[in-house]
Design an enzyme around this catalytic site. Structure first.
Site, PDB file in Angstrom:
ATOM      1  N   LYS A   1       0.699  -1.149   0.014  1.00  0.00           N
ATOM      2  CA  LYS A   1      -0.030  -0.075  -0.142  1.00  0.00           C
ATOM      3  C   LYS A   1       0.800   1.013  -0.084  1.00  0.00           C
ATOM      4  CE  LYS A   1      -3.749  -2.059   2.868  1.00  0.00           C
ATOM      5  NZ  LYS A   1      -4.827  -2.622   1.793  1.00  0.00           N
TER       6      LYS A   1
ATOM      7  N   HIS B   1     -16.881   3.498   1.069  1.00  0.00           N
ATOM      8  CA  HIS B   1     -16.157   2.825   0.112  1.00  0.00           C
ATOM      9  C   HIS B   1     -16.615   2.631  -1.298  1.00  0.00           C
ATOM     10  CE1 HIS B   1     -13.051  -0.741  -0.685  1.00  0.00           C
ATOM     11  NE2 HIS B   1     -13.965  -0.707  -2.026  1.00  0.00           N
TER      12      HIS B   1
ATOM     13  N   ARG C   1      -6.987  -7.930  -9.533  1.00  0.00           N
ATOM     14  CA  ARG C   1      -7.524  -9.238  -9.746  1.00  0.00           C
ATOM     15  C   ARG C   1      -8.908  -8.985 -10.306  1.00  0.00           C
ATOM     16  NH1 ARG C   1     -10.062  -9.516  -4.983  1.00  0.00           N
ATOM     17  NH2 ARG C   1      -9.034  -8.409  -3.339  1.00  0.00           N
TER      18      ARG C   1
HETATM   19  P1  ADP Z   1      -7.669  -4.114   2.513  1.00  0.00           P
HETATM   20  O1  ADP Z   1      -6.339  -4.299   1.768  1.00  0.00           O
HETATM   21  O2  ADP Z   1      -7.828  -4.940   3.717  1.00  0.00           O
HETATM   22  O3  ADP Z   1      -8.727  -4.277   1.739  1.00  0.00           O
HETATM   23  P2  ADP Z   1      -8.072  -1.210   2.561  1.00  0.00           P
HETATM   24  O4  ADP Z   1      -7.046  -0.205   2.473  1.00  0.00           O
HETATM   25  O5  ADP Z   1      -8.821  -1.440   1.265  1.00  0.00           O
HETATM   26  O6  ADP Z   1      -7.609  -2.669   3.160  1.00  0.00           O
HETATM   27  O7  ADP Z   1      -9.311  -0.739   3.697  1.00  0.00           O
HETATM   28  C1  ADP Z   1     -10.055  -1.837   3.852  1.00  0.00           C
HETATM   29  C2  ADP Z   1     -11.387  -0.854   4.711  1.00  0.00           C
HETATM   30  O8  ADP Z   1     -10.853  -0.106   5.742  1.00  0.00           O
HETATM   31  C3  ADP Z   1     -12.019   0.089   3.766  1.00  0.00           C
HETATM   32  O9  ADP Z   1     -13.127  -0.265   2.736  1.00  0.00           O
HETATM   33  C4  ADP Z   1     -12.591   1.166   4.523  1.00  0.00           C
HETATM   34  O10 ADP Z   1     -13.795   0.828   5.064  1.00  0.00           O
HETATM   35  C5  ADP Z   1     -11.674   1.157   5.782  1.00  0.00           C
HETATM   36  N1  ADP Z   1     -10.675   2.271   5.602  1.00  0.00           N
HETATM   37  C6  ADP Z   1      -9.652   2.121   5.023  1.00  0.00           C
HETATM   38  N2  ADP Z   1      -8.924   3.493   5.006  1.00  0.00           N
HETATM   39  C7  ADP Z   1      -9.773   4.277   5.636  1.00  0.00           C
HETATM   40  C8  ADP Z   1      -9.667   5.485   6.007  1.00  0.00           C
HETATM   41  N3  ADP Z   1      -8.414   6.567   5.684  1.00  0.00           N
HETATM   42  N4  ADP Z   1     -10.692   6.223   6.389  1.00  0.00           N
HETATM   43  C9  ADP Z   1     -11.657   5.530   7.159  1.00  0.00           C
HETATM   44  N5  ADP Z   1     -11.766   4.014   6.838  1.00  0.00           N
HETATM   45  C10 ADP Z   1     -10.884   3.442   5.810  1.00  0.00           C
HETATM   46  P1  ADP Z   2     -12.406  -8.095  -2.077  1.00  0.00           P
HETATM   47  O1  ADP Z   2     -12.315  -6.577  -1.968  1.00  0.00           O
HETATM   48  O2  ADP Z   2     -12.829  -8.660  -3.500  1.00  0.00           O
HETATM   49  O3  ADP Z   2     -13.519  -8.525  -1.213  1.00  0.00           O
HETATM   50  P2  ADP Z   2     -10.742  -9.471  -0.135  1.00  0.00           P
HETATM   51  O4  ADP Z   2      -9.662  -8.553   0.111  1.00  0.00           O
HETATM   52  O5  ADP Z   2     -11.784  -9.282   0.664  1.00  0.00           O
HETATM   53  O6  ADP Z   2     -11.274  -8.939  -1.802  1.00  0.00           O
HETATM   54  O7  ADP Z   2     -10.283 -10.993  -0.725  1.00  0.00           O
HETATM   55  C1  ADP Z   2     -10.902 -11.492  -1.533  1.00  0.00           C
HETATM   56  C2  ADP Z   2     -11.012 -12.914  -1.504  1.00  0.00           C
HETATM   57  O8  ADP Z   2     -10.028 -13.715  -1.370  1.00  0.00           O
HETATM   58  C3  ADP Z   2     -11.837 -13.184  -0.154  1.00  0.00           C
HETATM   59  O9  ADP Z   2     -12.829 -14.524  -0.450  1.00  0.00           O
HETATM   60  C4  ADP Z   2     -10.873 -13.684   0.916  1.00  0.00           C
HETATM   61  O10 ADP Z   2     -11.227 -14.461   1.859  1.00  0.00           O
HETATM   62  C5  ADP Z   2      -9.798 -13.999   0.037  1.00  0.00           C
HETATM   63  N1  ADP Z   2      -8.381 -13.781   0.261  1.00  0.00           N
HETATM   64  C6  ADP Z   2      -7.836 -12.754   0.748  1.00  0.00           C
HETATM   65  N2  ADP Z   2      -6.493 -12.914   1.000  1.00  0.00           N
HETATM   66  C7  ADP Z   2      -6.290 -14.259   0.967  1.00  0.00           C
HETATM   67  C8  ADP Z   2      -5.105 -15.010   1.121  1.00  0.00           C
HETATM   68  N3  ADP Z   2      -3.883 -14.303   1.318  1.00  0.00           N
HETATM   69  N4  ADP Z   2      -5.236 -16.412   0.722  1.00  0.00           N
HETATM   70  C9  ADP Z   2      -6.111 -16.942   0.629  1.00  0.00           C
HETATM   71  N5  ADP Z   2      -7.419 -16.161   0.068  1.00  0.00           N
HETATM   72  C10 ADP Z   2      -7.431 -14.802   0.486  1.00  0.00           C
HETATM   73 MG    MG Z   3      -9.304  -3.213   0.195  1.00  0.00          MG
END
Ligand code: ADP
Ligand code: ADP
Ligand code: MG
Length: 683
Positions: free
Chosen positions: A121, A213, A305
């Site tokens: 990130k 989001h 992806r």
């Molecule tokens: P991940 O890789 O686990 O998906 P993200 O960076 O996409 O991590 O963040 C996951 C969720 O966390 C977002 O969908 C949002 O709900 C919350 N989030 C992330 N960044 C922020 C922020 N700066 N302020 C508020 N909520 C946030």
């Molecule tokens: P999305 O933003 O599409 O929901 P997620 O970050 O939640 O994506 O992950 C997509 C899918 O991949 C989910 O079903 C999650 O459980 C699975 N997943 C996430 N990280 C891993 C990992 N390290 N290994 C295997 N499956 C994973």
């Molecule tokens: Mg995310």
């Protein structure tokens, strides 16, 4: 641009719903498919969804779905030309993408360099900064000195969010409200990051106000063309993970959509992206829900992806994104230009997960004893319809090895209101028995005021908690009425079977009931953890009266399809009841619940049955015998009916055996403990 050729055979390096979904498009395009599977998935749906399958190892992901050498070997052995990684597992693994290329296989996804550029990130934010994509105010440099991080957080201003740079799936994040809490939160975030991702680097972001989001689906081809396929709103989350997704985003203006779409395309272009990708933005709503024109968006991360929620984009665009992935991977240009893309109607997706929302979303495992899905089309783009993407079948087991996601329901309507109504209907028709699911919780969310009025932000679930958790929309009276009707129906079916076999059955003789006048029968149940009683009166005129929870009302019921049309007092409902032993799951249009039948007398029979003796549990009158001397009976089968204290009690066989002798006749008065019949237990 040379002449391209579509693949003849691909390998799908995934499992569950996404493997089935990819296989369906491949089949439609006459591309052969190879599945891979682990021990736990030997009989999984995705294996049968493909033309051939290769076993790749043990149940744990690291022993199978993450073993990329094995998967590449399987592709070569079966003559597959390309590998579709689905989502999760190896989909964002740059080493795997490189290994595919080395083995002469096409990785159906972006170039390894793009995966790598977007993998962390912090680094991806540095790149996006250069590309002019707006970022959440924050710190994302390499220096990880705790004192520096503290100063940066203080400068950003609280609340802030600490994120593991290598994080994903909602893990490795800590919100911090004040400066004093920062150091402890940082340490705990770093611990989680090192444990989950093997890398403790963090970044810090301002925690935006009323965060939404909103993500943009992008696509690139090998000729350098880019389009965006509009947005998805994924604000409804638990533990920073998506629960519901929809497209388009409510309140989105064409102007903001174009700006976000353009920013997403710039993000993709900056890393020479190819194929399907998603640029996630966090959107601030400083003016509140009523002022979408004040929304401000910031880049969060790019997922390199296909996304779980891609079907909502398919529904509003009428496109098949997996087909696009395959065409682009085969070297074809994007099928459509930006000005040829349009949004039609509104789509919502619900993720059906094996989990217990009322117990902190604890994941559940078990067998899908009943797996009833709403009427749907499965992979067609479903304008104004319901689509189900599922990786399991009735009888399958949800094991502890993989995701808790069982299926996705996707609905599409002309308007959001229509899509919402369709979603509620689809959830009402989703009958899953055998393990805990979030189906009822999803209904509560979609019908909550915040969701219905599109007051969206990531705090929707905690804000609406009072109407989301521990809700029972069925209630004791209807649950009892359903159990009683189901019991009567089962008895009638049994009686009809006996008649068909020419057996004598005193229960089938309705005059028998009448000659005794009003007959009362008791039901003991356990509901919501508490014992409850109910009385069913067979009225002289033939009707039924049910007394439960202090109310006595007429009960009517009839078969309706696989369910029961029940009217009880002024309630009327079509109910589906699935009984497994004493435990019954009740599904109605308004919700689902569980009720447990306690057959007190059958149990009393048990305890009275030592030595094959079946004795009267209390003083009363013998109403009827359901068996005669010489009959073979099975455990649990009804043998006799007694009446006592104006209630009827069924005496059931405690074991398999043969009826040796009836010791009384119908109408006889008996004393407590009197032996009613002799049963010889089977050897
Ligand atoms: P991940 O890789 O686990 O998906 P993200 O960076 O996409 O991590 O963040 C996951 C969720 O966390 C977002 O969908 C949002 O709900 C919350 N989030 C992330 N960044 C922020 C922020 N700066 N302020 C508020 N909520 C946030
Ligand atoms: P999305 O933003 O599409 O929901 P997620 O970050 O939640 O994506 O992950 C997509 C899918 O991949 C989910 O079903 C999650 O459980 C699975 N997943 C996430 N990280 C891993 C990992 N390290 N290994 C295997 N499956 C994973
Ligand atoms: Mg995310």
């Amino acid at each position: 641009m040379g002449k391209t050729q579509m693949f003849k055979k691909i390998l799908i390096a995934n499992r569950g719903e996404i493997a089935c979904r990819v296989a369906a498009t491949a089949r439609r395009l006459a591309i052969q498919t190879v599945a891979v599977y682990s021990d736990a998935d030997a009989n999984a749906k995705h294996v049968t969804a493909c033309d051939e399958a290769v076993y790749i190892g043990g149940s744990a992901p690291k022993d199978s779905y993450l073993r990329w050498e094995k998967i590449i070997e399987a592709a070569k052995a079966t003559g597959a030309q390309a590998i579709h990684p689905g989502y999760g597992f190896l989909s964002e693994n740059e080493e795997f993408a490189q290994a595919c290329a080395k083995a002469g296989l096409v990785f159906i996804g972006p170039p390894a360099s793009a995966i790598s550029a977007m993998g962390l990130k912090a680094e991806s934010k540095q790149l996006m900064e250069k590309a002019g994509v707006p970022l959440v105010p924050g710190y994302h440099a390499a220096d990880q000195d705790p004192a520096l991080l503290q100063r940066e957080a203080d400068a950003i201003g609280y609340p802030v969010l600490i994120k593991a740079s290598a994080g994903g799936g909602g893990k490795g994040m800590r919100a911090v409200d004040k400066s004093e809490d920062f150091a402890a939160a940082l340490a705990s975030c770093q611990r989680e990051a090192i444990n989950s991702f093997g890398d403790d680097a963090v970044l810090i972001e301002k925690y935006v106000q009323r965060p939404r989001h909103i993500e943009i689906q992008v696509f690139g081809d090998t000729q350098g063309n880019y389009v965006y396929l509009f947005e998805r709103d994924c604000s409804v989350q638990r533990r920073h993970q998506k629960v519901l997704e929809e497209a388009p985003a409510p309140g989105m203006t064409p102007e903001l959509r174009a700006r976000m779409g353009q920013a997403a395309v710039e993000a993709a272009r900056a890393v020479n992206y190819v194929g399907a990708g998603t640029v996630e933005f966090i959107v601030e709503q400083p003016g509140g829900y009523a002022h979408p024109e004040q929304m401000k968006f910031y880049f969060m991360e790019m997922n390199t992806r296909l996304q779980v929620e891609h079907p909502v984009t398919e529904a509003i665009t009428g496109l098949d994104l997996v087909e696009w992935q395959l065409r682009v991977a085969a070297g074809e240009p994007l099928p459509l230009r930006q000005d040829q893309l349009q949004i039609q109607g509104h789509a919502i997706e619900a993720r059906i997960c094996a989990e217990n929302p009322d117990n902190n979303f604890l994941p559940a495992t078990g067998t899908l004893q009943v797996y009833g899905l709403p009427a749907h089309v499965t992979f067609e783009r479903a304008p104004h319809g319901t689509r189900v993407d599922s990786g399991v079948r009735q009888g399958d087991t949800i094991s502890p090895f993989y995701d808790s996601m069982v299926a996705k329901l996707i609905v599409h309507g002309a308007t959001r209101a229509e899509a919402l109504a369709r979603m509620d209907a689809a959830l009402a028709q989703t009958h899953i028995v055998g393990l805990a699911t979030n189906v009822q919780f999803l209904r509560h969310v979609t019908t909550s005021a915040s969701f219905a009025q599109a007051q969206l932000d990531t705090a929707l679930i905690p804000r609406e908690a009072a109407v989301l958790f521990n809700q029972d929309k069925v209630g004791l009276p209807l649950a009892v009425a359903a159990l009683v009707a189901h019991t009567l129906q089962a008895e009638q079916t049994l009686a009809a079977q006996r008649d068909a076999h020419g057996w004598q059955d005193p229960w089938a003789q309705r005059d028998g009931w009448k000659s005794h006048g009003a007959q009362v029968r008791s039901f003991s149940v356990e509901y919501a953890g508490a014992p409850q009683g109910a009385l069913l009166t067979h009225l002289r005129g033939g009707g039924l009266q049910l007394s439960v929870a202090g109310e006595s009302q007429p009960l009517r019921w009839g078969a309706q399809g696989a369910g029961l049309d029940i009217s009880f007092g002024n309630m009327r409902s079509v109910v589906n009841l699935y009984r497994n032993g004493d435990v019954a799951q009740v599904f109605t249009a308004s919700g689902a619940t569980q009720i447990i039948a306690i057959d007190a007398l059958a149990h009393a029979g048990d305890t009275q049955a030592e030595g094959g003796r079946l004795t009267a549990p209390m003083p009363g009158k013998v109403v009827s015998f359901a068996v005669k001397a010489g009959d073979a009976v099975t455990k649990g089968q009804a043998l006799a009916v007694m009446e006592a204290m104006k209630m009827e009690h069924t005496i059931a066989a405690p074991v398999d055996g043969t009826v040796a002798e009836l010791l009384f006749a119908p109408g006889d008065q008996v004393t407590e403990g009197a032996e009613l019949l002799r049963l010889e237990a089977a050897a």
